[in-house]
Write a protein that holds these residues in place. Structure first.
Motif, PDB file in Angstrom:
ATOM      1  N   SER A  25     -31.635  21.636   3.841  1.00  0.00           N
ATOM      2  CA  SER A  25     -32.571  21.708   3.012  1.00  0.00           C
ATOM      3  C   SER A  25     -33.961  22.277   2.634  1.00  0.00           C
ATOM      4  O   SER A  25     -34.326  22.852   2.249  1.00  0.00           O
TER       5      SER A  25
ATOM      6  N   ARG B  46     -32.195  24.985  -6.191  1.00  0.00           N
ATOM      7  CA  ARG B  46     -32.224  24.539  -5.056  1.00  0.00           C
ATOM      8  C   ARG B  46     -31.042  23.616  -4.565  1.00  0.00           C
ATOM      9  O   ARG B  46     -30.349  23.173  -5.623  1.00  0.00           O
TER      10      ARG B  46
ATOM     11  N   ARG C 169     -28.135  17.217  -3.994  1.00  0.00           N
ATOM     12  CA  ARG C 169     -28.483  16.161  -2.710  1.00  0.00           C
ATOM     13  C   ARG C 169     -26.891  15.768  -1.946  1.00  0.00           C
ATOM     14  O   ARG C 169     -26.035  15.919  -3.027  1.00  0.00           O
TER      15      ARG C 169
END
Length: 299
Positions: free
Chosen positions: A104, A175, A178
């Protein structure tokens, strides 16, 4: 802001998990280990310590905390139900959390430059208005009072909004998702390391829930079944092969994240050319041309 909170939550879960693994490895009972960790003041650890002291389901408390704690809860539940060594299991999930945090962070750093460039260029059309004023043109008067200027103002404003929303969507899509890549394979590895049957391991992994991002097929059901079949044919422990699959899933996640960040710089050129530059023309260039035409007596 959300990415920052997620990073903080991942760091808290990683720190607590690694400390708990050390305490369990030193011989403390789970209830006592949770109590010691809870002394640091972490709200999730406090709730887990209370649940452990009462004999309740600690995994349920961790799951209710959300974010990264859901990943820890899945592995913790499988380890407790399967009878796997809890200290080794927590070290494993701690390493997976650390890898996920590094992935990340790498992607956030790679995305920072193109995202900042997109935000900066989004102000270009707006800066065209004071630029016209600095050059001696009454661009504000043209945009407000002239019918054509008002049309340019509305069209330019819509294009600015569209450009910002478009660029924000591209950055958000680049991105990383998660969760911990390869978590399903880790769940299977933890279950099988306890010596239970494949059917029982499948039940526990399914009950723990699939909480990892769908980055690739490496941790999917078919891939896991293929790994189990390979372990049977080769006569090797399936848990080690599954942990290798989990590591490869995290490696692919890092590679795919960096590639997505690299592609973002090119993708951001589309809203720049389709929206930002036309908006600059409507808010800056066209009003100046209209001002010249009006000053020369053109109706």
């Amino acid at each position: 802001m959300k990415a920052g909170r997620a990073a903080i939550g991942r760091a808290d879960a990683l720190e607590t998990t690694m400390r708990l693994a050390v305490l369990l490895g030193a011989g403390l009972t789970p209830a006592r280990a949770w109590a010691v960790v809870a002394e640091q003041g972490d709200a999730t650890a406090v709730g887990a310590a209370r649940a452990a002291a009462r004999g309740d389901d600690v995994a349920e408390v961790l799951r209710s905390a959300g974010e990264t704690w859901s990943d820890v809860a899945a592995v913790y539940a499988v380890a407790v139900d399967a009878g796997a060594p809890l200290a080794d299991t927590l070290r494993t999930i701690g390493g997976a959390l650390r890898d996920a945090a590094e992935i990340s962070a790498d992607v956030r750093v790679a995305l920072a430059e193109p995202a900042a460039t997109a935000r900066l260029l989004a102000w270009l059309p707006v800066l065209g208005v004071p630029l016209g004023l600095a050059l001696g043109f009454d661009t504000v008067g043209i945009l407000v009072t002239d019918p054509l200027g008002t049309a340019c103002l509305v069209g330019g404003a819509l294009l600015v909004v569209a450009s910002r929303l478009w660029a924000r969507h591209l950055v958000r899509r680049a991105r990383p998702p998660r969760g911990v890549p390869g978590l399903n394979a880790e769940l299977w590895a933890v279950a099988l390391s306890a010596g239970i049957s494949v059917d029982r391991a499948r039940q526990l992994a399914t009950a723990a829930g699939r909480v990892e991002p769908p980055l690739s097929e490496a941790s999917g059901d078919q891939a896991i079944e293929a790994t189990l079949d390979l372990a049977v044919r080769a006569g090797v422990p399936a848990s080690e092969l599954l942990r290798g699959d989990a590591w490869m899933a995290r490696h692919r996640a890092r590679t795919e994240g960096r590639a997505a960040a690299a592609r973002l710089s090119t993708h951001l050129l589309v809203p720049l050319g389709a929206c930002t530059l036309p908006a600059f023309l409507l808010l800056a260039v066209v009003p100046m041309m209209l001002g010249l035409l009006r000053s020369s007596g053109f109706p």
